[in-house]
Scaffold this active site. Structure first.
Site, PDB file in Angstrom:
ATOM      1  N   VAL A 140     -13.980  -2.762   1.963  1.00 15.49           N
ATOM      2  CA  VAL A 140     -13.132  -1.585   1.827  1.00 15.49           C
ATOM      3  C   VAL A 140     -12.282  -1.368   3.214  1.00 15.49           C
ATOM      4  CG1 VAL A 140     -13.389   1.139   2.023  1.00 15.49           C
ATOM      5  CG2 VAL A 140     -14.820  -0.172   0.581  1.00 15.49           C
ATOM      6  N   GLY A 141     -10.950  -1.008   2.947  1.00 14.93           N
ATOM      7  CA  GLY A 141     -10.196  -0.953   3.795  1.00 14.93           C
ATOM      8  C   GLY A 141      -9.915   0.248   4.456  1.00 14.93           C
ATOM      9  N   THR A 185       0.779  -1.045  -0.017  1.00 12.88           N
ATOM     10  CA  THR A 185      -0.031  -0.170   0.085  1.00 12.88           C
ATOM     11  C   THR A 185       0.674   1.105  -0.031  1.00 12.88           C
ATOM     12  OG1 THR A 185      -1.817  -1.019   1.154  1.00 12.88           O
ATOM     13  CG2 THR A 185      -1.621   1.361   1.378  1.00 12.88           C
TER      14      THR A 185
HETATM   15  N1  ASP Z   1      -4.424  -0.865   4.725  1.00 14.28           N
HETATM   16  C1  ASP Z   1      -4.853  -1.482   3.487  1.00 14.28           C
HETATM   17  C2  ASP Z   1      -5.845  -2.315   3.481  1.00 14.28           C
HETATM   18  O1  ASP Z   1      -6.276  -2.747   4.490  1.00 14.28           O
HETATM   19  C3  ASP Z   1      -3.897  -2.737   3.233  1.00 14.28           C
HETATM   20  C4  ASP Z   1      -2.357  -2.396   3.477  1.00 14.28           C
HETATM   21  O2  ASP Z   1      -1.878  -1.526   3.708  1.00 14.28           O
HETATM   22  O3  ASP Z   1      -1.504  -3.500   3.208  1.00 14.28           O
HETATM   23  O4  ASP Z   1      -6.907  -1.991   2.498  1.00 14.28           O
END
Ligand code: ASP
Length: 272
Positions: A172-173, A143
């Site tokens: 959704v994250g 990310t």
């Molecule tokens: N935070 C992101 C999500 O959960 C994933 C990540 O940072 O690796 O969508």
């Protein structure tokens, strides 16, 4: 190494813009566009795939002077989700658009959808196959995020992601959620997070970093305190970058890998 180089390139593009008098908002947008184009990173091209093999992209951008923000989530393939988030911010009517509504906003604003095969990489498909076969855990690296402070003392933050490989469509994250994965307030700091989004949302991690900054902690300590709380309470890990109003910056990670790069004035500093 390639991921670190992409970070250094992004920091350098941000530095050039800031040096030419651009805003922190422009700098974080450009930095994240560079990172979205890097297929090795989990954002834009090369982003993580859902269990159906589709690309659903989340991105948010925020500026700290007037607390304007724009975000998209579960967006179908468009090359630069962060640029669409910026258009949402500029239009100012709403903050967050989802799925087909986000795509409709983007098309109306003049963005052309991408063909899925332009943005879905072989590596992302192979990773999904491994996750589905339970050969590897669904953890993703990559990310992307950027924080900046400009010459006028304005702060901005931007975050972009494909999410978690094998996620259910529609999931959704934290990245597009203000106060969870992304936040900026000129009075306190600009924050961008990576890690298991469910945990970051449940603990409003970016807001926790803000509270630590308000309590007088330095950016790296503030980030680490929030990550330690995440680890203690939910046994989850991640990484956070922070820019502070006084021009200091910091980062912390409890996840094993998080390349990052910084630039101050004329110096670009790459970090492992
Ligand atoms: N935070 C992101 C999500 O959960 C994933 C990540 O940072 O690796 O969508």
């Amino acid at each position: 190494v390639a991921r670190g180089e992409a970070c250094a390139r992004a920091a350098d593009e941000g530095r050039l813009l800031l040096g030419a008098g651009a805003s922190a908002l422009d700098a974080v947008q450009r930095a994240v566009e560079v990172l979205e184009d890097e297929p090795l990173l989990n954002a834009g091209t090369g982003g993580a795939l859902t269990e159906d093999g589709t690309l659903e992209l989340d991105a948010a951008i925020m500026e700290g002077a007037q607390l304007r923000a724009g975000a998209v989530c579960a967006l179908p393939p468009f090359r630069h989700p962060i640029t669409i988030a910026r258009a949402v911010l500029e239009e100012g009517r709403h903050v967050l658009y989802a799925g087909e509504g986000a795509a409709g906003f983007a098309r109306a604003a003049g963005f052309a959808p991408a063909r899925p095969d332009e943005m879905i990489t072989q590596a992302a498909r192979a990773h999904l196959a491994n996750v589905v076969a339970r050969r590897v855990p669904p953890r993703d690296r990559g990310t992307v995020g950027a924080v900046a402070r400009d010459g006028q003392g304005r702060l901005a933050a931007a975050t972009s992601t494909g999410g978690i490989t094998g996620q259910r469509p529609g999931r959704v994250g934290d990245s597009p959620i203000l106060g969870a994965g992304t936040y900026a307030d000129d009075a306190w700091g600009a924050i961008s997070c990576t890690g298991h989004g469910e945990g970051f949302m449940r603990m409003t991690l970016a807001a926790r970093v803000l509270a630590e900054l308000q309590a007088g902690r330095a950016p790296d300590t503030a980030a680490m305190q929030a990550l330690l709380a995440l680890e203690q309470r939910l046994h989850m890990r991640g990484g956070i970058i922070v820019a502070a109003p006084d021009g200091t910056f910091g980062w912390a990670r409890t996840a094993p890998h998080m390349p990052c790069a910084w630039a101050i004035d004329d110096r670009a500093v790459g970090l492992p």
